[in-house]
Write a protein that holds these residues in place. Structure first.
Motif, PDB file in Angstrom:
ATOM      1  N   GLY B  75       0.823  -1.202   0.000  1.00 50.41           N
ATOM      2  CA  GLY B  75       0.000   0.000   0.000  1.00 50.41           C
ATOM      3  C   GLY B  75       0.855   1.249   0.000  1.00 50.41           C
ATOM      4  O   GLY B  75       0.618   2.198  -0.761  1.00 50.41           O
ATOM      5  N   VAL B  76       1.872   1.249   0.844  1.00 52.47           N
ATOM      6  CA  VAL B  76       2.746   2.414   0.958  1.00 52.47           C
ATOM      7  C   VAL B  76       3.478   2.669  -0.366  1.00 52.47           C
ATOM      8  O   VAL B  76       3.561   3.805  -0.841  1.00 52.47           O
ATOM      9  N   PHE B  77       3.982   1.599  -0.988  1.00 52.52           N
ATOM     10  CA  PHE B  77       4.651   1.750  -2.283  1.00 52.52           C
ATOM     11  C   PHE B  77       3.682   2.269  -3.334  1.00 52.52           C
ATOM     12  O   PHE B  77       3.988   3.181  -4.104  1.00 52.52           O
ATOM     13  N   ALA B  78       2.474   1.687  -3.353  1.00 53.51           N
ATOM     14  CA  ALA B  78       1.484   2.095  -4.341  1.00 53.51           C
ATOM     15  C   ALA B  78       1.171   3.578  -4.190  1.00 53.51           C
ATOM     16  O   ALA B  78       1.133   4.336  -5.166  1.00 53.51           O
ATOM     17  N   VAL B  79       0.982   4.002  -2.942  1.00 54.26           N
ATOM     18  CA  VAL B  79       0.665   5.399  -2.665  1.00 54.26           C
ATOM     19  C   VAL B  79       1.791   6.317  -3.142  1.00 54.26           C
ATOM     20  O   VAL B  79       1.540   7.339  -3.796  1.00 54.26           O
ATOM     21  N   SER B  80       3.044   5.939  -2.866  1.00 56.61           N
ATOM     22  CA  SER B  80       4.139   6.817  -3.288  1.00 56.61           C
ATOM     23  C   SER B  80       4.279   6.844  -4.797  1.00 56.61           C
ATOM     24  O   SER B  80       4.573   7.885  -5.376  1.00 56.61           O
ATOM     25  N   VAL B  81       4.068   5.698  -5.440  1.00 55.13           N
ATOM     26  CA  VAL B  81       4.120   5.696  -6.904  1.00 55.13           C
ATOM     27  C   VAL B  81       3.037   6.619  -7.443  1.00 55.13           C
ATOM     28  O   VAL B  81       3.261   7.408  -8.357  1.00 55.13           O
ATOM     29  N   TYR B  82       1.868   6.570  -6.828  1.00 54.07           N
ATOM     30  CA  TYR B  82       0.783   7.432  -7.299  1.00 54.07           C
ATOM     31  C   TYR B  82       1.145   8.908  -7.116  1.00 54.07           C
ATOM     32  O   TYR B  82       0.948   9.737  -7.996  1.00 54.07           O
ATOM     33  N   LYS B  83       1.741   9.204  -5.943  1.00 54.02           N
ATOM     34  CA  LYS B  83       2.066  10.610  -5.662  1.00 54.02           C
ATOM     35  C   LYS B  83       3.127  11.137  -6.626  1.00 54.02           C
ATOM     36  O   LYS B  83       3.143  12.315  -6.977  1.00 54.02           O
ATOM     37  N   SER B  84       4.054  10.265  -7.039  1.00 52.99           N
ATOM     38  CA  SER B  84       5.107  10.787  -7.927  1.00 52.99           C
ATOM     39  C   SER B  84       4.752  10.686  -9.408  1.00 52.99           C
ATOM     40  O   SER B  84       5.314  11.418 -10.215  1.00 52.99           O
ATOM     41  N   THR B  85       3.832   9.793  -9.794  1.00 49.61           N
ATOM     42  CA  THR B  85       3.505   9.679 -11.227  1.00 49.61           C
ATOM     43  C   THR B  85       2.088  10.140 -11.547  1.00 49.61           C
ATOM     44  O   THR B  85       1.793  10.512 -12.679  1.00 49.61           O
ATOM     45  N   GLY B  86       1.201  10.068 -10.577  1.00 52.86           N
ATOM     46  CA  GLY B  86      -0.185  10.423 -10.819  1.00 52.86           C
ATOM     47  C   GLY B  86      -0.944   9.356 -11.590  1.00 52.86           C
ATOM     48  O   GLY B  86      -2.098   9.552 -11.965  1.00 52.86           O
ATOM     49  N   SER B  87      -0.309   8.202 -11.804  1.00 45.37           N
ATOM     50  CA  SER B  87      -0.982   7.146 -12.561  1.00 45.37           C
ATOM     51  C   SER B  87      -1.543   6.082 -11.631  1.00 45.37           C
ATOM     52  O   SER B  87      -0.816   5.450 -10.866  1.00 45.37           O
ATOM     53  N   MET B  88      -2.836   5.860 -11.731  1.00 41.80           N
ATOM     54  CA  MET B  88      -3.492   4.845 -10.903  1.00 41.80           C
ATOM     55  C   MET B  88      -3.018   3.447 -11.298  1.00 41.80           C
ATOM     56  O   MET B  88      -2.751   2.597 -10.446  1.00 41.80           O
ATOM     57  N   ILE B  89      -2.908   3.248 -12.633  1.00 42.40           N
ATOM     58  CA  ILE B  89      -2.485   1.932 -13.129  1.00 42.40           C
ATOM     59  C   ILE B  89      -1.111   1.568 -12.567  1.00 42.40           C
ATOM     60  O   ILE B  89      -0.902   0.485 -12.021  1.00 42.40           O
ATOM     61  N   LEU B  90      -0.173   2.523 -12.681  1.00 42.07           N
ATOM     62  CA  LEU B  90       1.176   2.258 -12.173  1.00 42.07           C
ATOM     63  C   LEU B  90       1.140   1.975 -10.676  1.00 42.07           C
ATOM     64  O   LEU B  90       1.862   1.113 -10.171  1.00 42.07           O
ATOM     65  N   ALA B  91       0.288   2.711  -9.961  1.00 44.00           N
ATOM     66  CA  ALA B  91       0.199   2.526  -8.510  1.00 44.00           C
ATOM     67  C   ALA B  91      -0.272   1.114  -8.185  1.00 44.00           C
ATOM     68  O   ALA B  91       0.317   0.423  -7.338  1.00 44.00           O
ATOM     69  N   ILE B  92      -1.311   0.689  -8.876  1.00 46.49           N
ATOM     70  CA  ILE B  92      -1.833  -0.665  -8.611  1.00 46.49           C
ATOM     71  C   ILE B  92      -0.774  -1.711  -8.959  1.00 46.49           C
ATOM     72  O   ILE B  92      -0.524  -2.650  -8.189  1.00 46.49           O
ATOM     73  N   LEU B  93      -0.108  -1.507 -10.105  1.00 48.38           N
ATOM     74  CA  LEU B  93       0.933  -2.458 -10.497  1.00 48.38           C
ATOM     75  C   LEU B  93       2.049  -2.510  -9.453  1.00 48.38           C
ATOM     76  O   LEU B  93       2.551  -3.582  -9.119  1.00 48.38           O
ATOM     77  N   ALA B  94       2.407  -1.341  -8.919  1.00 48.53           N
ATOM     78  CA  ALA B  94       3.458  -1.310  -7.892  1.00 48.53           C
ATOM     79  C   ALA B  94       3.023  -2.113  -6.674  1.00 48.53           C
ATOM     80  O   ALA B  94       3.809  -2.872  -6.089  1.00 48.53           O
ATOM     81  N   GLY B  95       1.752  -1.933  -6.296  1.00 47.84           N
ATOM     82  CA  GLY B  95       1.230  -2.679  -5.145  1.00 47.84           C
ATOM     83  C   GLY B  95       1.301  -4.177  -5.387  1.00 47.84           C
ATOM     84  O   GLY B  95       1.793  -4.942  -4.545  1.00 47.84           O
ATOM     85  N   ILE B  96       0.829  -4.591  -6.568  1.00 46.74           N
ATOM     86  CA  ILE B  96       0.826  -6.023  -6.884  1.00 46.74           C
ATOM     87  C   ILE B  96       2.253  -6.571  -6.921  1.00 46.74           C
ATOM     88  O   ILE B  96       2.564  -7.610  -6.343  1.00 46.74           O
ATOM     89  N   LEU B  97       3.134  -5.815  -7.579  1.00 47.65           N
ATOM     90  CA  LEU B  97       4.515  -6.252  -7.712  1.00 47.65           C
ATOM     91  C   LEU B  97       5.145  -6.465  -6.334  1.00 47.65           C
ATOM     92  O   LEU B  97       5.822  -7.474  -6.088  1.00 47.65           O
ATOM     93  N   THR B  98       4.912  -5.517  -5.433  1.00 52.27           N
ATOM     94  CA  THR B  98       5.468  -5.643  -4.087  1.00 52.27           C
ATOM     95  C   THR B  98       4.958  -6.916  -3.417  1.00 52.27           C
ATOM     96  O   THR B  98       5.738  -7.692  -2.842  1.00 52.27           O
ATOM     97  N   GLY B  99       3.644  -7.118  -3.504  1.00 49.96           N
ATOM     98  CA  GLY B  99       3.055  -8.323  -2.910  1.00 49.96           C
ATOM     99  C   GLY B  99       3.671  -9.582  -3.487  1.00 49.96           C
ATOM    100  O   GLY B  99       4.025 -10.509  -2.757  1.00 49.96           O
ATOM    101  N   VAL B 100       3.835  -9.594  -4.801  1.00 43.59           N
ATOM    102  CA  VAL B 100       4.360 -10.790  -5.466  1.00 43.59           C
ATOM    103  C   VAL B 100       5.817 -11.044  -5.075  1.00 43.59           C
ATOM    104  O   VAL B 100       6.191 -12.167  -4.735  1.00 43.59           O
TER     105      VAL B 100
END
Lengths: 506, 328
Positions: B75-100
């Motif tokens: 969640g924390v990674f997803a949130v920071s990715v969103y804050k720096s890129t503004g992309s929801m897709i990238l944020a979700i992917l970051a969250g999934i990637l971290t989990g995986v």
């Protein structure tokens, strides 16, 4: 009143939801005799033994010891009444020592302080071991002992409990011939001391060697109870199954084809060496030998369950190598393990899931499961194999051993293998189911499959096989063609009385 | 009579849920309000998705204690990715990637190095939480902007997290019932050695189970942070236990080989309703903990007892059937 009767069971009835397990059971055991109980799996022997041992309560009827009615509410009470039971699966803690196991549940306690009186434990254990002339020390861990050593311990434990009724449930199912002799000697000795033994077994030769009286169970009733000399093997089998088994081994002559499997110089250091053999189409090839001769180990390496160091193999003329079970199955070679519970069944899952487990590609496509196809495949197989199961969704653990084995056989057949390896396919299975399994094996041979049958029961090998290899000390000592089959010759090879005649000595 | 008997056996847990629902409706007038129902279901979405992942692992004889921590990290990674890129897709992917990634490490520990799952995921639990705190320096990430939509928005009247919940429920059901992977999962958990001897690639199954769990945990992390409108490195503590509770109450057996998606869903709602009604009626929060623990104990006792009875029942039937066949 009969003073020679030790245990009498009178009019015992027991029902489980939906089934009458025992129906008006009467029988009696005389002092200082061996009373053999036989009958197919599920006939009610084990239920009755559990009642005598206090695990179950009968719905009605009486148990009398020395002609006095007793009530046995739990195994502890049974023990106090002098009843001990030696189970098929041994009841010991592997990580604990001999003395700890012997006194488990009844460790003597010091009067002051309440701590365990280990000195007394040691003293008594040493005395017991010495009295029985057992060579190991009280501190030996159980995991370092053989199955038969442990069984002896069970018996000692029963004796030290001052039991005068000992129930043995298929005690020879996991021990070698030599160890059987040891057990029988012990039983003789116990008899002489006046101990009564109730002995459950499926093995005919054993039954006739050891029994004084025989009681036969079928479908929850006592069919007959007679002294041994009034029974012969054929009558006994007919009484057990309730139908005539005309031929014990339904062997048929099958045209033998080309080489299916050729194994050349298989090696696994310390386990087996220089193992070479071949199996042809339509052939049933036996592997005889004593326990620890390396038969199971060779088969496990063959199908990729254990790693192999060196050796070559070819299937249907094509040289190949097998690294794991998946390779083996794909090459058309399937093995049915000797240890059904460990390597065979998934106990909590349904008979259907167990059957299709090696053939999932037939049941699932890329996207989904073919529900109907799966049910059809399995019910066809069950009909063919005569599997008795209430439904396809029944949990496999609730079937009898014979039916479980048939389910596993169905599972192997669903893969349609070229080579089928059967390791002790009839161990612990009743006569009726054995016959059906032999028949299925014969049918498979007729279809041109090559079958390897590993077995410790020589009559079975002699009755079913076209050729027999005998293994000892990790290598093949002899190869017997049909005209040379005899128990004596096989045993001579197996015990090393005749030297290796295959020219691959080390 | 027989119908009721089977119904009671098979759907006992469903009855419990219905009774509980009726009870809650009478116990507090606010329980059935649209507001409260929306609230419960959005909250439950996160833990139930975790519970679906947990169920698959428990079925295969493993478990994941790191779910709560990895959820926070994702969640924390997803949130920071969103804050720096503004992309929801990238944020979700970051969250999934971290989990995986975290769960692949779990799988390496367990399947390759043969560490007991309890220990391996306990270690991951500490590591993931540590990384989350280190990365954020222990500070909550605030002002998420449009990120909150995925956690607080609705599609029509249905909250978006609930759509995720339904989708993941169906996915879990599908995986367990309609794929070779699902069938193999039951086999591995039921008897691993027999599964190997049947030609199942146990390594592959275990890795796949953890990777799927990683995806579930990653998504749960995104939903969680969006719902609370903050990146909380210290959030979702003990969520793995809530997920385990839901799974066990739903009939998943800790001995492996048994469990369903539907059961887990029901289990999660039972736990969720209980929590909710206790909150609505102002039950002391310490007392709530005691009750929650009690429920786990009861569920496990029930599981063990019914299993014993079930086996006997089936045994009885099979013997009866045999008898009939033999007399024929």
């Amino acid at each position: 009143m009969d003073a020679s009767i030790k245990l009498r069971v009178s009019n015992i009835e027991k029902s489980f939801p939906g089934v009458k397990a025992l129906n008006k059971i009467d029988f009696s055991v005389k002092k200082g005799t061996v009373h053999v109980l036989c009958g197919e799996n599920g006939a009610g022997k084990s239920t009755l033994m559990k009642i005598i041992n206090g695990v179950y309560q009968p719905d009605s009827g009486q148990i009398l010891i020395d002609e006095k009615p007793v009530k046995i509410n739990n195994p502890m009470q049974a023990r106090k009444l002098g009843i001990s039971m030696i189970f098929q699966e041994l009841n010991f803690v592997k990580e604990l020592s001999v003395e700890e196991n012997l006194f488990l549940g009844r460790l003597p306690v010091k009067k002051i302080g309440g701590s365990v009186d280990w000195k007394k434990v040691r003293r008594e254990t040493e005395a017991l071991l010495a009295a029985e002339q057992l060579p190991y020390s009280p501190t030996t861990q159980l995991k370092d002992l053989s199955v038969s050593d442990i069984q002896m311990l069970e018996i000692i434990k029963a004796v030290s409990n001052k039991s005068d009724i000992i129930i043995m449930d298929e005690p020879t199912s996991a021990i070698t011939l030599k160890e059987v002799e040891r057990l029988f000697a012990k039983i003789k000795e116990l008899k002489a001391r006046g101990v009564s033994i109730i002995y459950i077994s499926h093995k005919m030769d054993e039954i006739f060697r050891i029994a004084d009286d025989i009681t036969i169970f079928r479908d929850g009733t006592v069919v007959d109870s007679r002294p041994k000399d009034q029974l012969d093997m054929e009558t006994l089998i007919n009484l057990m199954v309730g139908r005539k088994l005309t031929n014990t081994y339904p062997k048929e002559t099958v045209a033998i084809g080309d080489d299916l499997l050729v194994v050349d110089a298989y090696n696994q250091p310390g386990v087996f060496h220089d193992v070479s053999f071949h199996v042809k189409q339509g052939e049933i090839v036996g592997f005889a030998g004593l326990m620890g001769a390396g038969r199971t180990e060779v088969m496990r390496a063959l199908v990729g369950l254990d790693p192999l160091l060196s050796g070559r193999m070819s299937i249907k003329g094509k040289e190949t190598s097998i690294n794991n079970v998946r390779d083996s199955i794909e090459q058309g070679m399937v093995m049915l393990s000797e240890d059904r519970r460990r390597y065979g069944i998934i106990p909590v899952r349904s008979v259907m899931e167990n059957t299709t487990l090696s053939s999932l590609h037939k049941v699932f496509n890329r996207f989904r499961r073919h529900k109907k196809e799966e049910r059809r495949l399995v019910s066809d197989a069950f009909q063919h194999m005569k599997v008795k199961s209430p439904s396809l969704d029944t949990v496999i653990a609730s079937l009898s051993g014979g039916n479980q084995q048939k389910v596993l056989l169905a599972k192997s057949m669903l893969r349609d293998p070229d080579v089928l390896i059967l390791d002790e396919p009839t161990r612990g299975i009743d006569v009726g189911a054995k016959f059906e399994i032999y028949k299925l094996v014969t049918d498979m041979a007729k279809e041109g499959k090559g079958i390897i049958m590993v077995s410790s029961e020589l009559p079975e090998l002699i009755g079913m096989c076209d050729r027999i290899y005998v293994m000892a000390k990790g290598t093949i000592m002899g190869e017997l063609t049909k005209e040379r089959f005899s128990q004596e010759l096989i045993m001579k090879y197996a015990t090393g009385t005749i030297a290796n005649d295959r020219g691959n000595t080390d | 009579m027989k119908f009721w008997y089977t119904a009671r056996k098979k759907y006992s847990i469903h009855f419990v849920l219905v009774f509980l629902f009726i009870f809650c409706t009478f116990a507090n007038p606010n329980f059935l309000s649209v507001n409260n129902m929306t609230n419960i279901s959005t909250q439950l979405a996160v833990t139930t998705i975790l519970a679906f992942g947990a169920t698959m692992l428990i079925i295969s004889g493993m478990l994941d204690l790191s779910a709560g921590s990895v959820l926070a990290l994702s969640g924390v990674f997803a949130v920071s990715v969103y804050k720096s890129t503004g992309s929801m897709i990238l944020a979700i992917l970051a969250g999934i990637l971290t989990g995986v990634v975290c769960n692949v490490i779990n799988a390496v520990m367990i399947s390759t190095f043969k560490t007991p799952p309890f220990i391996a995921t306990l270690a991951m639990m500490a590591v993931a939480r540590g990384v989350a705190l280190y990365f954020t320096q222990g500070q909550n990430i605030l002002q998420l902007g449009d990120f909150v939509k995925i956690g607080q928005g609705t599609l029509g009247i249905i909250p978006i997290p609930v759509i995720f919940l339904i989708a993941f429920g169906i996915l879990t059901w599908y995986l367990l019932n309609h794929t070779r992977f699902g069938r193999s999962l039951y086999a591995v958990g039921g008897n691993e050695e027999a599964a190997v001897a049947s030609g199942i690639n146990v390594h592959k199954i275990k890795y796949t189970a953890f990777i799927i769990n990683g995806i579930f945990v990653g998504i749960a992390g995104v939903l969680f942070m969006a719902r609370v409108n903050a990146g909380l490195p210290n959030g979702a503590i003990n969520y793995e236990f809530t997920a385990l509770t839901a799974s066990i109450v739903g009939g998943t057996s800790f001995s492996g080989g048994i469990g369903t998606a539907g059961g887990t869903l029901v289990g999660a709602f039972i736990v969720g309703f209980l929590d909710n009604i206790m909150n609505l009626n102002g039950v002391n929060s310490y007392l709530q903990q005691i009750i929650r623990g009690g429920i786990i104990a009861l569920a496990v006792i029930y599981d063990i007892r019914t299993k014993g009875r079930r086996t006997k029942q089936i045994l009885g039937n099979s013997e009866k059937k045999n008898e009939q066949k033999q007399t024929n």
